[in-house]
Design a protein around this motif. Structure first.
Motif, short mmCIF file in Angstrom:
data_model
loop_
_atom_site.label_atom_id
_atom_site.label_comp_id
_atom_site.label_asym_id
_atom_site.label_seq_id
_atom_site.Cartn_x
_atom_site.Cartn_y
_atom_site.Cartn_z
N TYR B 91 -11.97 40.44 -25.34
CA TYR B 91 -12.86 41.35 -23.57
C TYR B 91 -13.64 42.38 -23.93
O TYR B 91 -14.75 42.54 -23.10
CB TYR B 91 -11.37 41.81 -23.55
CG TYR B 91 -10.87 43.46 -22.32
CD1 TYR B 91 -10.37 42.38 -21.08
CD2 TYR B 91 -11.94 43.95 -23.01
CE1 TYR B 91 -10.87 43.92 -20.53
CE2 TYR B 91 -11.80 45.23 -21.48
CZ TYR B 91 -11.69 45.19 -20.65
OH TYR B 91 -11.31 45.53 -19.21
N ARG B 92 -13.95 42.45 -24.89
CA ARG B 92 -14.68 43.88 -24.99
C ARG B 92 -16.01 43.36 -24.82
O ARG B 92 -17.47 44.05 -25.13
CB ARG B 92 -14.78 44.21 -26.87
CG ARG B 92 -15.24 45.84 -26.15
CD ARG B 92 -15.05 46.68 -27.96
NE ARG B 92 -15.95 46.61 -29.24
CZ ARG B 92 -15.16 47.11 -30.20
NH1 ARG B 92 -15.43 48.71 -29.68
NH2 ARG B 92 -14.48 46.34 -31.38
N LEU B 94 -17.10 40.23 -23.86
CA LEU B 94 -17.72 39.60 -22.24
C LEU B 94 -17.76 40.82 -21.45
O LEU B 94 -18.88 41.13 -20.75
CB LEU B 94 -16.28 39.26 -21.54
CG LEU B 94 -15.60 38.00 -21.90
CD1 LEU B 94 -14.55 37.96 -21.16
CD2 LEU B 94 -16.65 37.32 -21.21
N TRP B 95 -17.47 41.97 -22.07
CA TRP B 95 -17.59 43.36 -21.38
C TRP B 95 -19.46 43.87 -21.50
O TRP B 95 -20.00 43.83 -20.50
CB TRP B 95 -17.05 44.48 -21.17
CG TRP B 95 -17.28 45.65 -21.55
CD1 TRP B 95 -17.23 46.86 -22.09
CD2 TRP B 95 -17.17 46.71 -19.72
NE1 TRP B 95 -17.73 48.12 -21.79
CE2 TRP B 95 -17.21 48.14 -19.84
CE3 TRP B 95 -16.46 46.12 -18.66
CZ2 TRP B 95 -17.15 49.44 -19.05
CZ3 TRP B 95 -16.46 47.27 -17.90
CH2 TRP B 95 -17.04 48.27 -18.29
#
Lengths: 119, 119
Positions: B91-92, B94-95
């Motif tokens: 997730y991080r 991608l962010w």
């Protein structure tokens, strides 16, 4: 801004992440802002149901909502996720560190045993 | 062994981590096995209260209990934490990827503006 203490915030962050729809909403928001209607569509959930999940995410500081009264687009906020990742990473490092030490100890014992048996 | 699907297990892992006592118990168990009595001491909590937290951690597969009927020592299990860290990390990434793209775009726009104003 979220003024809660990090420990308390870890509680709400992990609680917010403990649901597959909320995790999917966050993953969707990485590609950009979205309205409740846009978020409801791919999940085949009602708008009130999505709104309930958004409230949990907003309360945890994981997303914020725009001021545009009609659309109120949602966007992700990086800090709580970064803090949660940090906590898990440090935990994993300690855990791995313990096993590396165990590995080193086993190697040492094996080497000593070998040395002894070759005498 | 825990036979639940990872998505479902992420739910129980994050829910189990949403409590400061349970996170502290896990951090304590990194340095080695401990009995309920040993765990209750530093937390100034009653044994039944610690036992309740241990049940949540055990249900989530984050710890296991020894077979010794009297002591039933607790030890940590690494897989659920690794899975949760993995989810947060991806997730991080991608962010961060999104923001790196944004940075590159801003740099490009600035460069174009500069070029135009220097003509």
């Amino acid at each position: 801004m979220n003024s809660r203490q990090p420990a308390n915030r870890l509680d709400t962050t992990f609680a917010a992440l403990a649901d597959p729809t909320r995790r999917a909403i966050l993953a969707r928001l990485i590609s950009g802002e979205a309205t409740v209607m846009e978020l409801a569509e791919p999940f085949a959930l009602s708008q009130p149901s999505i709104s309930k999940h958004l409230k949990v995410l907003e309360h945890a500081g994981l997303i914020s909502r725009g001021r545009d009264a009609q659309r109120r687009p949602c966007r992700i906020e990086p800090v709580p996720i970064a803090e949660a990742t940090e906590w898990l990473e440090s935990y994993r490092q300690l855990w791995e560190g313990r096993f590396l030490q165990l590995d080193a100890l086993l190697d040492e014992l094996k080497a000593k045993k070998k040395k002894r048996s070759s005498r």
